[in-house]
Design a protein around this motif. Sequence first.
Motif, PDB file in Angstrom:
ATOM      1  N   UNK A 199     -17.044  -6.020  39.176  1.00 57.62           N
ATOM      2  CA  UNK A 199     -16.746  -5.353  40.163  1.00 57.62           C
ATOM      3  C   UNK A 199     -15.930  -4.531  39.318  1.00 57.62           C
ATOM      4  N   UNK A 200     -15.199  -3.614  40.220  1.00 60.31           N
ATOM      5  CA  UNK A 200     -14.071  -2.638  39.608  1.00 60.31           C
ATOM      6  C   UNK A 200     -12.607  -3.659  40.342  1.00 60.31           C
ATOM      7  N   UNK A 201     -11.850  -3.607  38.795  1.00 55.73           N
ATOM      8  CA  UNK A 201     -10.243  -4.622  39.171  1.00 55.73           C
ATOM      9  C   UNK A 201     -10.724  -5.703  38.387  1.00 55.73           C
ATOM     10  N   UNK A 202     -11.790  -5.835  38.358  1.00 50.94           N
ATOM     11  CA  UNK A 202     -12.580  -7.991  37.630  1.00 50.94           C
ATOM     12  C   UNK A 202     -12.092  -7.482  36.163  1.00 50.94           C
ATOM     13  N   UNK A 203     -10.946  -9.094  35.324  1.00 46.75           N
ATOM     14  CA  UNK A 203     -10.846  -8.766  34.107  1.00 46.75           C
ATOM     15  C   UNK A 203     -11.820 -10.101  33.457  1.00 46.75           C
ATOM     16  N   UNK A 204     -12.215 -10.348  32.267  1.00 44.87           N
ATOM     17  CA  UNK A 204     -13.104 -10.758  32.058  1.00 44.87           C
ATOM     18  C   UNK A 204     -12.736 -11.080  30.309  1.00 44.87           C
ATOM     19  N   UNK A 205     -12.053 -12.233  30.125  1.00 46.59           N
ATOM     20  CA  UNK A 205     -12.481 -12.249  28.204  1.00 46.59           C
ATOM     21  C   UNK A 205     -13.697 -11.806  27.548  1.00 46.59           C
ATOM     22  N   UNK A 206     -13.066 -11.553  25.977  1.00 50.34           N
ATOM     23  CA  UNK A 206     -13.907 -10.466  25.664  1.00 50.34           C
ATOM     24  C   UNK A 206     -14.696 -11.802  24.901  1.00 50.34           C
ATOM     25  N   UNK A 207     -15.823 -12.394  24.337  1.00 46.71           N
ATOM     26  CA  UNK A 207     -16.399 -12.772  23.506  1.00 46.71           C
ATOM     27  C   UNK A 207     -16.963 -12.299  22.347  1.00 46.71           C
ATOM     28  N   UNK A 208     -16.952 -10.922  22.401  1.00 49.50           N
ATOM     29  CA  UNK A 208     -18.262 -10.644  21.203  1.00 49.50           C
ATOM     30  C   UNK A 208     -18.186  -8.978  21.286  1.00 49.50           C
ATOM     31  N   UNK A 209     -18.585  -8.369  20.046  1.00 43.11           N
ATOM     32  CA  UNK A 209     -18.267  -6.780  20.124  1.00 43.11           C
ATOM     33  C   UNK A 209     -19.119  -6.499  19.817  1.00 43.11           C
ATOM     34  N   UNK A 210     -19.883  -4.797  19.848  1.00 43.83           N
ATOM     35  CA  UNK A 210     -20.595  -4.844  19.595  1.00 43.83           C
ATOM     36  C   UNK A 210     -20.619  -2.958  19.593  1.00 43.83           C
ATOM     37  N   UNK A 211     -20.814  -2.182  18.349  1.00 47.25           N
ATOM     38  CA  UNK A 211     -20.919  -1.001  18.009  1.00 47.25           C
ATOM     39  C   UNK A 211     -22.064  -0.376  16.967  1.00 47.25           C
ATOM     40  N   UNK A 212     -23.154   0.786  17.039  1.00 46.75           N
ATOM     41  CA  UNK A 212     -23.191   1.606  16.867  1.00 46.75           C
ATOM     42  C   UNK A 212     -23.891   2.471  17.339  1.00 46.75           C
ATOM     43  N   UNK A 213     -23.720   3.361  16.505  1.00 42.99           N
ATOM     44  CA  UNK A 213     -23.719   5.569  16.900  1.00 42.99           C
ATOM     45  C   UNK A 213     -25.203   5.596  17.931  1.00 42.99           C
ATOM     46  N   UNK A 214     -25.942   5.033  18.276  1.00 40.03           N
ATOM     47  CA  UNK A 214     -26.850   5.297  19.447  1.00 40.03           C
ATOM     48  C   UNK A 214     -26.596   4.706  20.352  1.00 40.03           C
ATOM     49  N   UNK A 215     -25.543   3.486  20.620  1.00 39.91           N
ATOM     50  CA  UNK A 215     -25.272   2.666  21.758  1.00 39.91           C
ATOM     51  C   UNK A 215     -23.833   2.560  22.115  1.00 39.91           C
ATOM     52  N   UNK A 216     -23.178   3.015  21.358  1.00 37.44           N
ATOM     53  CA  UNK A 216     -21.592   3.523  21.771  1.00 37.44           C
ATOM     54  C   UNK A 216     -21.173   1.603  21.202  1.00 37.44           C
ATOM     55  N   UNK A 217     -19.674   1.422  22.116  1.00 38.18           N
ATOM     56  CA  UNK A 217     -18.852   0.124  22.030  1.00 38.18           C
ATOM     57  C   UNK A 217     -19.337  -0.545  23.209  1.00 38.18           C
ATOM     58  N   UNK A 218     -19.859  -1.896  23.189  1.00 32.92           N
ATOM     59  CA  UNK A 218     -20.354  -2.596  23.788  1.00 32.92           C
ATOM     60  C   UNK A 218     -19.250  -4.116  23.542  1.00 32.92           C
ATOM     61  N   UNK A 219     -18.936  -4.863  24.766  1.00 25.91           N
ATOM     62  CA  UNK A 219     -18.044  -6.116  24.952  1.00 25.91           C
ATOM     63  C   UNK A 219     -18.945  -7.367  25.674  1.00 25.91           C
ATOM     64  N   UNK A 220     -19.216  -8.398  25.262  1.00 24.46           N
ATOM     65  CA  UNK A 220     -19.638  -9.169  25.529  1.00 24.46           C
ATOM     66  C   UNK A 220     -18.608 -10.233  26.616  1.00 24.46           C
ATOM     67  N   UNK A 221     -18.281  -9.758  27.620  1.00 21.51           N
ATOM     68  CA  UNK A 221     -17.948 -10.741  28.410  1.00 21.51           C
ATOM     69  C   UNK A 221     -18.330 -11.955  29.092  1.00 21.51           C
ATOM     70  N   UNK A 222     -18.890 -12.630  28.928  1.00 21.88           N
ATOM     71  CA  UNK A 222     -20.518 -14.281  29.004  1.00 21.88           C
ATOM     72  C   UNK A 222     -20.877 -14.447  28.438  1.00 21.88           C
ATOM     73  N   UNK A 223     -22.372 -15.099  28.951  1.00 17.40           N
ATOM     74  CA  UNK A 223     -22.952 -15.506  27.713  1.00 17.40           C
ATOM     75  C   UNK A 223     -23.559 -14.883  27.760  1.00 17.40           C
ATOM     76  N   UNK A 224     -23.728 -13.712  26.264  1.00 11.94           N
ATOM     77  CA  UNK A 224     -24.456 -12.779  26.620  1.00 11.94           C
ATOM     78  C   UNK A 224     -25.052 -11.467  27.567  1.00 11.94           C
TER      79      UNK A 224
END
Length: 223
Positions: A177-202
Amino acid sequence: MKKKTISFIGLAVTALLLSLMPVQTTAAANNDVIFTIRDSSFLTLTSSKYQDLVQHKLDSANVAVKDSFVPGLTVWQFSNSYSGYWSLPSEDPWGIGFANKIYEVGPNLFLSVKQTLQIPVGKITRDGLGVYSGSSALDNTPWQIAWFSKYTATVQNDGPVAIWQSPAYQTPVQWVNPGESYNINQAYFSYDSGLWFDIGANQWIPAFYLNGNLGNASVNSWS
């Protein structure tokens, strides 16, 4: 996990910025990119100092804040990175102070390690996002090692956001939900899918749905 949603116009601007960045040279490690961890500005040098820098005659200098705005969680190619002692004057609006590395993202336009994290393209990574820490050798309990995040992300959107099993829009696992905060565990970037963050177990969320200013994980999480 909470994050401001970037409009589709914002995404288009980011894509345009990427297309305008100079092609990486061998000085940029393994086709890495950097992403900004908060809103800030470009840094710049005087013309004479910039010439000394590109001729490898400079490894320390005062840098100035360029009259510019660089949104958080935008991805940048860099043509070169320069290690040294790079300090900002007292009017530094971003609290950078000094940095031991700057990245050149355009002619005499820089972002520092205090503003960014460097990650590989097309590879899931934990680089710069936290540390592994174990129990004390003097502790009588069984020794364990755990991951501690440095950063938190806040969901920013008009409504609930799906998170995914991998950094691709393939298998949704739940909603946040909007306003919820999570720890960032991993990051991923590709030119196809953009920037992503893992905020849990995958449990992956696109940076599109996050506030551009990452928070600091609680110091109580560190051992």
